[in-house]
Write an enzyme that holds these catalytic residues in place. Structure first.
Site, PDB file in Angstrom:
ATOM      1  N   ARG A   9      20.313 -39.683 -14.530  1.00 43.27           N
ATOM      2  CA  ARG A   9      18.939 -39.947 -14.927  1.00 43.27           C
ATOM      3  C   ARG A   9      18.554 -41.333 -14.402  1.00 43.27           C
ATOM      4  O   ARG A   9      19.415 -42.131 -14.018  1.00 43.27           O
ATOM      5  CB  ARG A   9      18.810 -39.892 -16.447  1.00 43.27           C
ATOM      6  CG  ARG A   9      19.074 -38.518 -17.031  1.00 43.27           C
ATOM      7  CD  ARG A   9      19.338 -38.589 -18.540  1.00 43.27           C
ATOM      8  NE  ARG A   9      18.209 -39.173 -19.253  1.00 43.27           N
ATOM      9  CZ  ARG A   9      18.294 -39.633 -20.512  1.00 43.27           C
ATOM     10  NH1 ARG A   9      19.438 -39.606 -21.163  1.00 43.27           N
ATOM     11  NH2 ARG A   9      17.231 -40.119 -21.110  1.00 43.27           N
ATOM     12  N   SER A  11      16.723 -43.746 -16.033  1.00 44.13           N
ATOM     13  CA  SER A  11      16.485 -44.836 -16.977  1.00 44.13           C
ATOM     14  C   SER A  11      17.436 -45.981 -16.650  1.00 44.13           C
ATOM     15  O   SER A  11      18.470 -45.804 -15.999  1.00 44.13           O
ATOM     16  CB  SER A  11      16.723 -44.364 -18.414  1.00 44.13           C
ATOM     17  OG  SER A  11      18.105 -44.161 -18.654  1.00 44.13           O
ATOM     18  N   LYS A  79      27.116 -38.307 -26.225  1.00 44.34           N
ATOM     19  CA  LYS A  79      26.392 -37.757 -27.375  1.00 44.34           C
ATOM     20  C   LYS A  79      25.199 -36.902 -26.950  1.00 44.34           C
ATOM     21  O   LYS A  79      24.668 -36.137 -27.754  1.00 44.34           O
ATOM     22  CB  LYS A  79      25.936 -38.865 -28.323  1.00 44.34           C
ATOM     23  CG  LYS A  79      24.861 -39.777 -27.801  1.00 44.34           C
ATOM     24  CD  LYS A  79      24.510 -40.843 -28.821  1.00 44.34           C
ATOM     25  CE  LYS A  79      23.416 -41.783 -28.325  1.00 44.34           C
ATOM     26  NZ  LYS A  79      22.138 -41.101 -28.095  1.00 44.34           N
ATOM     27  N   ASP A  80      24.780 -37.011 -25.666  1.00 39.77           N
ATOM     28  CA  ASP A  80      23.674 -36.206 -25.162  1.00 39.77           C
ATOM     29  C   ASP A  80      24.145 -34.902 -24.515  1.00 39.77           C
ATOM     30  O   ASP A  80      23.319 -34.108 -24.070  1.00 39.77           O
ATOM     31  CB  ASP A  80      22.859 -36.998 -24.131  1.00 39.77           C
ATOM     32  CG  ASP A  80      22.100 -38.158 -24.747  1.00 39.77           C
ATOM     33  OD1 ASP A  80      21.785 -38.081 -25.949  1.00 39.77           O
ATOM     34  OD2 ASP A  80      21.836 -39.142 -24.031  1.00 39.77           O
ATOM     35  N   THR A 123      12.816 -43.841 -35.520  1.00 37.26           N
ATOM     36  CA  THR A 123      13.915 -43.064 -34.944  1.00 37.26           C
ATOM     37  C   THR A 123      13.475 -41.612 -34.856  1.00 37.26           C
ATOM     38  O   THR A 123      12.726 -41.141 -35.709  1.00 37.26           O
ATOM     39  CB  THR A 123      15.215 -43.161 -35.752  1.00 37.26           C
ATOM     40  OG1 THR A 123      16.224 -42.350 -35.125  1.00 37.26           O
ATOM     41  CG2 THR A 123      15.020 -42.660 -37.181  1.00 37.26           C
ATOM     42  N   SER A 125      16.041 -39.339 -34.241  1.00 42.63           N
ATOM     43  CA  SER A 125      17.304 -38.661 -34.514  1.00 42.63           C
ATOM     44  C   SER A 125      17.308 -38.139 -35.950  1.00 42.63           C
ATOM     45  O   SER A 125      17.141 -38.910 -36.903  1.00 42.63           O
ATOM     46  CB  SER A 125      18.465 -39.640 -34.310  1.00 42.63           C
ATOM     47  OG  SER A 125      19.621 -39.202 -34.980  1.00 42.63           O
ATOM     48  N   LEU A 126      17.510 -36.834 -36.109  1.00 41.88           N
ATOM     49  CA  LEU A 126      17.568 -36.267 -37.457  1.00 41.88           C
ATOM     50  C   LEU A 126      18.745 -36.840 -38.237  1.00 41.88           C
ATOM     51  O   LEU A 126      18.669 -37.023 -39.455  1.00 41.88           O
ATOM     52  CB  LEU A 126      17.664 -34.745 -37.391  1.00 41.88           C
ATOM     53  CG  LEU A 126      16.469 -34.011 -36.777  1.00 41.88           C
ATOM     54  CD1 LEU A 126      16.660 -32.500 -36.886  1.00 41.88           C
ATOM     55  CD2 LEU A 126      15.155 -34.418 -37.442  1.00 41.88           C
ATOM     56  N   ARG A 127      19.834 -37.118 -37.547  1.00 40.87           N
ATOM     57  CA  ARG A 127      20.991 -37.736 -38.215  1.00 40.87           C
ATOM     58  C   ARG A 127      20.606 -39.103 -38.778  1.00 40.87           C
ATOM     59  O   ARG A 127      20.865 -39.396 -39.956  1.00 40.87           O
ATOM     60  CB  ARG A 127      22.143 -37.890 -37.215  1.00 40.87           C
ATOM     61  CG  ARG A 127      23.347 -38.665 -37.760  1.00 40.87           C
ATOM     62  CD  ARG A 127      24.367 -38.949 -36.666  1.00 40.87           C
ATOM     63  NE  ARG A 127      23.822 -39.803 -35.620  1.00 40.87           N
ATOM     64  CZ  ARG A 127      23.830 -41.135 -35.650  1.00 40.87           C
ATOM     65  NH1 ARG A 127      24.334 -41.777 -36.688  1.00 40.87           N
ATOM     66  NH2 ARG A 127      23.325 -41.836 -34.655  1.00 40.87           N
ATOM     67  N   ARG A 128      19.986 -39.931 -37.943  1.00 40.96           N
ATOM     68  CA  ARG A 128      19.608 -41.263 -38.415  1.00 40.96           C
ATOM     69  C   ARG A 128      18.556 -41.194 -39.512  1.00 40.96           C
ATOM     70  O   ARG A 128      18.575 -41.982 -40.454  1.00 40.96           O
ATOM     71  CB  ARG A 128      19.116 -42.113 -37.247  1.00 40.96           C
ATOM     72  CG  ARG A 128      20.233 -42.526 -36.287  1.00 40.96           C
ATOM     73  CD  ARG A 128      19.715 -43.244 -35.077  1.00 40.96           C
ATOM     74  NE  ARG A 128      20.805 -43.660 -34.184  1.00 40.96           N
ATOM     75  CZ  ARG A 128      20.724 -43.719 -32.878  1.00 40.96           C
ATOM     76  NH1 ARG A 128      19.579 -43.401 -32.274  1.00 40.96           N
ATOM     77  NH2 ARG A 128      21.746 -44.104 -32.154  1.00 40.96           N
ATOM     78  N   ARG A 145      10.461 -41.818 -29.504  1.00 40.53           N
ATOM     79  CA  ARG A 145      11.080 -41.233 -28.312  1.00 40.53           C
ATOM     80  C   ARG A 145      10.951 -42.197 -27.141  1.00 40.53           C
ATOM     81  O   ARG A 145      10.214 -43.156 -27.186  1.00 40.53           O
ATOM     82  CB  ARG A 145      10.400 -39.901 -27.954  1.00 40.53           C
ATOM     83  CG  ARG A 145      10.704 -38.730 -28.887  1.00 40.53           C
ATOM     84  CD  ARG A 145      12.106 -38.191 -28.712  1.00 40.53           C
ATOM     85  NE  ARG A 145      12.500 -38.058 -27.312  1.00 40.53           N
ATOM     86  CZ  ARG A 145      12.115 -37.066 -26.511  1.00 40.53           C
ATOM     87  NH1 ARG A 145      11.343 -36.098 -26.985  1.00 40.53           N
ATOM     88  NH2 ARG A 145      12.526 -37.025 -25.253  1.00 40.53           N
ATOM     89  N   GLY A 146      11.660 -41.894 -26.063  1.00 40.92           N
ATOM     90  CA  GLY A 146      11.619 -42.720 -24.865  1.00 40.92           C
ATOM     91  C   GLY A 146      12.960 -43.367 -24.594  1.00 40.92           C
ATOM     92  O   GLY A 146      13.862 -43.349 -25.432  1.00 40.92           O
ATOM     93  N   ASN A 147      13.100 -43.942 -23.398  1.00 43.42           N
ATOM     94  CA  ASN A 147      14.351 -44.613 -23.084  1.00 43.42           C
ATOM     95  C   ASN A 147      14.460 -45.911 -23.882  1.00 43.42           C
ATOM     96  O   ASN A 147      13.537 -46.298 -24.605  1.00 43.42           O
ATOM     97  CB  ASN A 147      14.480 -44.858 -21.578  1.00 43.42           C
ATOM     98  CG  ASN A 147      13.377 -45.748 -21.026  1.00 43.42           C
ATOM     99  OD1 ASN A 147      13.000 -46.751 -21.625  1.00 43.42           O
ATOM    100  ND2 ASN A 147      12.841 -45.385 -19.872  1.00 43.42           N
ATOM    101  N   ARG A 151      11.596 -47.884 -26.217  1.00 42.14           N
ATOM    102  CA  ARG A 151      11.715 -48.025 -27.677  1.00 42.14           C
ATOM    103  C   ARG A 151      11.605 -49.485 -28.098  1.00 42.14           C
ATOM    104  O   ARG A 151      10.932 -49.803 -29.093  1.00 42.14           O
ATOM    105  CB  ARG A 151      13.039 -47.421 -28.149  1.00 42.14           C
ATOM    106  CG  ARG A 151      13.145 -45.933 -27.879  1.00 42.14           C
ATOM    107  CD  ARG A 151      14.450 -45.353 -28.383  1.00 42.14           C
ATOM    108  NE  ARG A 151      14.642 -43.991 -27.882  1.00 42.14           N
ATOM    109  CZ  ARG A 151      15.447 -43.096 -28.425  1.00 42.14           C
ATOM    110  NH1 ARG A 151      16.143 -43.411 -29.491  1.00 42.14           N
ATOM    111  NH2 ARG A 151      15.568 -41.892 -27.909  1.00 42.14           N
ATOM    112  N   CYS A 238      20.728 -31.611 -31.552  1.00 44.27           N
ATOM    113  CA  CYS A 238      19.804 -32.598 -32.114  1.00 44.27           C
ATOM    114  C   CYS A 238      18.916 -31.988 -33.189  1.00 44.27           C
ATOM    115  O   CYS A 238      18.170 -32.689 -33.857  1.00 44.27           O
ATOM    116  CB  CYS A 238      18.950 -33.194 -31.001  1.00 44.27           C
ATOM    117  SG  CYS A 238      17.985 -31.956 -30.171  1.00 44.27           S
TER     118      CYS A 238
END
Length: 309
Positions: A9, A11, A79-80, A123, A125-128, A145-147, A151, A238
């Site tokens: 990618r 980024s 993690k992605d 955030t 992230s559902l986890r966060r 969202r975003g790189n 953020r 995710c």
């Protein structure tokens, strides 16, 4: 000496990661070039990943480049990487892990606990979300969202009182000074594979596998194999607020996992176990056992919520 092309990618963090692998391969005498690509996950920023296809959106275009012979390997934040790769692809290498923890970033508040009631945390992230709500149910959580640079820019523009990011990404880009505090894993359990780099190739590329063998970190491989096994059994993506983290204590791998409700209605559910781990199979067995415990406890929590117990 061989020539390899790395799909990545575009980024700043992804390019840092790809250039890191490039430099290590060049130290072995190989010639390496980068193929920068924009993925669908980079393009869709107005919706959460859980609503538009999940983490696979960050790797699909890179996998197409591998399949078409335009690239020989793809470097990912582990993690992605989806827990199940498409047929014809394999995770050939996992490198030594950077700090796997989450970081608190804020221009005004040193800790999450210092935020006033109703403050805004960013955030997607559902986890966060689930873990922040468990710590501070009074806060307002807004999508982000975003790189990494995007953020941080949104934070600096005043859209949030603070945001939660992976510590590893900030450290890799020389932005450690932006970290106000690092969450201990007892507060914010990391995502499976967080902080590790994974290298994906087409199956059967023994030449690439051999070149990458020098970059493999066996200890990290075993740890993330256990973590990813939890997510695989749980159907982790995710779209699931799932955390899984393991650490070695000698030859004993100690594993913890958590499932949470992003809306904060149901309490966090935890599971843990430990086992002597010396190979991938034993690491996976540990992860699967923790996942079964977690599944049973999640089901019990859901039943209790329905009956009002």
């Amino acid at each position: 000496m061989q020539h390899f092309t790395i799909a990545t990618r575009e980024s700043r963090l992804a390019l840092w990661q790809a250039n890191h692998v490039k430099a290590l391969l060049e130290q072995q005498g190989h010639q390496v070039t980068l193929l920068g690509m924009t993925t669908l996950g980079d393009q869709i920023l107005d919706r959460s990943l859980s609503k538009v296809g999940g983490k696979g959106l960050f790797v699909k275009e890179l996998e197409t480049a591998l399949q078409d012979g335009k690239a020989d390997l793809a470097v990912h934040s582990l993690k992605d990487v989806p827990m199940e790769l498409p047929p014809g692809f394999e995770l050939a290498c996992v490198m030594e892990r950077e700090d796997p923890r989450d970081a608190w970033v804020s221009p005004k508040y040193a800790r999450l606990q210092d935020l006033p009631q109703g403050a805004v945390v960013g955030t997607s992230s559902l986890r966060r979300m689930a873990l922040v709500r468990a710590l501070r149910p009074d806060l307002k959580i807004e999508p982000l969202r975003g790189n990494l640079d995007t953020r941080l820019r949104k934070l600096d523009e005043g859209l949030y009182d603070g945001i939660v990011l992976a510590a590893a990404g900030l450290m890799r880009l020389g932005l450690a000074e932006r970290i106000r505090t690092v969450f201990e894993t007892t507060e914010m359990l990391p995502a499976a594979g967080q902080g590790a780099l994974g290298i994906e190739i087409c199956s059967g590329r023994d030449d690439v596998t051999q070149a990458l063998s020098h970059l493999m970190d066996t200890k990290t491989w075993l740890v993330v194999s256990a973590e990813r096994a939890v997510s695989r059994v749980m159907g982790g993506s995710c779209s699931m607020p799932l955390a899984a983290h393991a650490v070695f204590n000698g030859t004993v791998l100690e594993m913890r996992a958590a499932w949470g409700d992003p809306e904060g209605v149901q309490p966090l559910v935890h599971a843990s176990d430990k086992a002597t781990v010396t190979d991938t199979a034993s690491a996976v067995r540990l992860g699967e056992e923790v996942a079964r415990q977690l599944q049973a406890r999640v089901q019990a929590a859901v039943r209790a919520a329905k009956t009002g117990d």
